[in-house]
Design an enzyme around this catalytic site. Structure first.
Site, PDB file in Angstrom:
ATOM      1  CB  CYS A   1      46.200 -16.218   4.043  1.00  0.00           C
ATOM      2  SG  CYS A   1      45.861 -16.195   2.331  1.00  0.00           S
TER       3      CYS A   1
ATOM      4  CD  GLU B   1      34.905 -25.463  14.543  1.00  0.00           C
ATOM      5  OE1 GLU B   1      34.495 -24.677  13.679  1.00  0.00           O
ATOM      6  OE2 GLU B   1      36.255 -25.335  14.898  1.00  0.00           O
TER       7      GLU B   1
ATOM      8  CE1 TYR C   1      35.128 -25.287   8.981  1.00  0.00           C
ATOM      9  CE2 TYR C   1      32.884 -24.939  10.479  1.00  0.00           C
ATOM     10  CZ  TYR C   1      34.107 -24.639  10.035  1.00  0.00           C
ATOM     11  OH  TYR C   1      35.085 -23.953  11.058  1.00  0.00           O
TER      12      TYR C   1
ATOM     13  CG  ASP D   1      36.317 -21.581   7.288  1.00  0.00           C
ATOM     14  OD1 ASP D   1      37.446 -21.671   6.539  1.00  0.00           O
ATOM     15  OD2 ASP D   1      36.279 -21.361   8.385  1.00  0.00           O
TER      16      ASP D   1
ATOM     17  CD1 TRP E   1      37.970 -23.502  19.780  1.00  0.00           C
ATOM     18  CD2 TRP E   1      36.953 -22.015  21.076  1.00  0.00           C
ATOM     19  NE1 TRP E   1      38.192 -22.162  19.188  1.00  0.00           N
ATOM     20  CE2 TRP E   1      37.483 -21.118  19.810  1.00  0.00           C
ATOM     21  CE3 TRP E   1      36.104 -21.172  21.972  1.00  0.00           C
ATOM     22  CZ2 TRP E   1      37.288 -19.926  19.527  1.00  0.00           C
ATOM     23  CZ3 TRP E   1      35.956 -19.795  21.623  1.00  0.00           C
ATOM     24  CH2 TRP E   1      36.548 -19.196  20.533  1.00  0.00           C
TER      25      TRP E   1
HETATM   26 FE1  SF4 Z   1      48.146 -16.191   1.620  1.00  0.00          FE
HETATM   27 FE2  SF4 Z   1      50.419 -14.657   0.937  1.00  0.00          FE
HETATM   28 FE3  SF4 Z   1      50.564 -17.073   2.240  1.00  0.00          FE
HETATM   29 FE4  SF4 Z   1      49.722 -17.054  -0.307  1.00  0.00          FE
HETATM   30  S1  SF4 Z   1      51.880 -16.342   0.539  1.00  0.00           S
HETATM   31  S2  SF4 Z   1      48.989 -18.296   1.568  1.00  0.00           S
HETATM   32  S3  SF4 Z   1      48.750 -15.210  -0.299  1.00  0.00           S
HETATM   33  S4  SF4 Z   1      49.393 -15.233   3.123  1.00  0.00           S
END
Ligand code: SF4
Length: 410
Positions: A229, A54, A137, A155, A41
């Site tokens: 993250c 989405e 969203y 999200d 997509w």
């Molecule tokens: Fe996420 Fe670590 Fe990046 Fe901070 S440094 S945004 S906790 S991955």
């Protein structure tokens, strides 16, 4: 020491956080330009195709969605095709993704757009938001990705990234905290919109031209949450925004976002019957307006704490006696806070017995129907033990299938 952002007043961000917003937006755009995954997509700007992706991606993993999205776009490539499709076909294309009201809402919205909206997908945020099944969203995602508008999105992935980046320890679902997160997401995408676009570049991974900055910024937030993250063991050393991340700098990554108390789990026990008579099997369609409305299932019931007496329950459910065997196997699946154990029995009715109400079909014809997920699993097991699989389908099933099968949702 910079003031924690969660104590800032509502309204425009003050200068330090505003500088931080600028740094984060630029770093994310640079990172996304080189690290974006090649997802199908991302090769289109068609708002219809992006709307479908989405909607499918909500609470479902990318790798699961890819074949569904490709099949959907092959079968229903336009708004008009979706509007005109038989509801059965729409459900069949959605079968296995769960949350079937989303598929019904997609078709309802397409029918409205064809009848009242000139057959075109709207490009104004408020018009997109007004479509059935579209929330803030999804409207933000469609307008930014398809039309490069500075509309924010939030999200689960983005909430995690933003709370960590800005060191927000309050409950993200609390109204004031949630407003702050929307505000931050808005500041980021508006800042990205003010940066000159890098036209003509192509992402090394995706090999396709870069979309506009608003599209990239929003997608980069989601991509960072999905790849770097992550909820557990985020890869902070590799993160493009670690130098500005409050959680990383203060060693609070594991504590942000604040874990929510787990909902109390309720266990339920259900029975399903594979009812066979003269080589045909009994299935029933759920009424529209109920959970999993219009999907098909094998006759079943919830024990509701009653003792397990399969023969008596089969008689009260179907009104006939037959030869009962099983349980052939046991499925366990989860729906929100419910953990459901579904025991499946095989009931063969005498040739001359009155057939219970429902639809009777040959095993080979059943896959044409769209089944609720747990019942699709039953069907798959039946087919695995069916013609060509060796012997009687149900008997083969009982030998070949592990006793407990996990299904993510019904
Ligand atoms: Fe996420 Fe670590 Fe990046 Fe901070 S440094 S945004 S906790 S991955």
């Amino acid at each position: 020491m910079p003031e924690p952002i969660s104590t800032l007043p509502a309204g425009r961000l003050r200068s330090d956080p505003a500088r931080k917003i600028g740094k984060i937006a630029s770093a994310l755009l640079d990172w996304f330009a080189t690290q974006a995954r090649d997802l199908p997509w991302r090769r289109t700007q068609d708002p219809y195709a992006i709307w479908i992706s989405e909607t499918m991606l909500q609470q479902t993993q990318v790798k699961t969605v890819i074949p569904y999205w490709q099949r959907w776009l092959r079968e229903l490539p336009t708004l008009a095709a979706l509007a005109a499709a038989p509801p059965e076909k729409v459900l069949k294309l959605w079968e296995g993704l769960g949350y079937y009201s989303r598929a019904r809402n997609l078709q309802k919205a397409a029918q409205w757009l064809v009848a009242e909206g000139g057959g075109r997908f709207p490009n104004k945020f408020d018009d997109v938001l007004a479509l059935p099944g579209v929330g803030r969203y999804t409207a933000g995602a469609i307008c930014s990705i398809a039309f490069n508008q500075p509309t924010p999105l939030l999200d689960g992935n983005v909430v995690r990234v933003l709370t960590r980046l800005f060191g927000i320890r309050d409950d993200p679902l609390k109204k004031t905290t949630n407003n702050l997160l929307w505000q931050l997401a808005g500041e980021l995408v508006r800042h990205a919109n003010s940066i000159p676009p890098r036209t003509g570049m192509a992402t090394p991974k995706a090999g396709v031209p870069l979309a506009g900055n608003c599209s990239q910024l929003n997608q980069s937030l989601m991509e960072l949450g999905a790849l770097v993250c992550t909820p557990r063991q985020p890869r902070c050393e590799l993160c493009p925004v670690n130098q500005t991340c409050a959680a990383w700098r203060t060693d609070l990554v594991a504590l942000i976002p604040t874990p929510r108390p787990r909902p109390t789990i309720t266990h339920r026990r259900c029975l399903a019957f594979v009812v066979e008579q003269r080589g045909r099997f009994l299935v029933r369609q759920r009424s529209s307006g109920t959970v999993n409305g219009l999907l098909w299932e094998f006759p079943n019931l919830d024990l509701n704490g009653e003792p397990l007496e399969p023969a008596a329950l089969a008689k009260s459910l179907l009104g006939v006696d037959g030869k009962l065997t099983g349980p052939l196997y046991r499925l366990t699946h989860s729906i929100t806070r419910y953990r459901i154990q579904l025991d499946v029995f095989h009931l063969i009715l005498p040739v001359r017995a009155k057939s219970p109400a429902g639809t009777w079909m040959n095993l080979a014809a059943l896959p044409q129907l769209a089944f609720a997920s747990a019942h699709k699993k039953i069907l798959q097991l039946l087919l695995a033990g069916g013609p060509g699989g060796g012997g009687h389908p149900c008997l083969a099933l009982s030998r070949r299938v592990p006793p407990v099968i996990q299904s993510p949702h019904a």
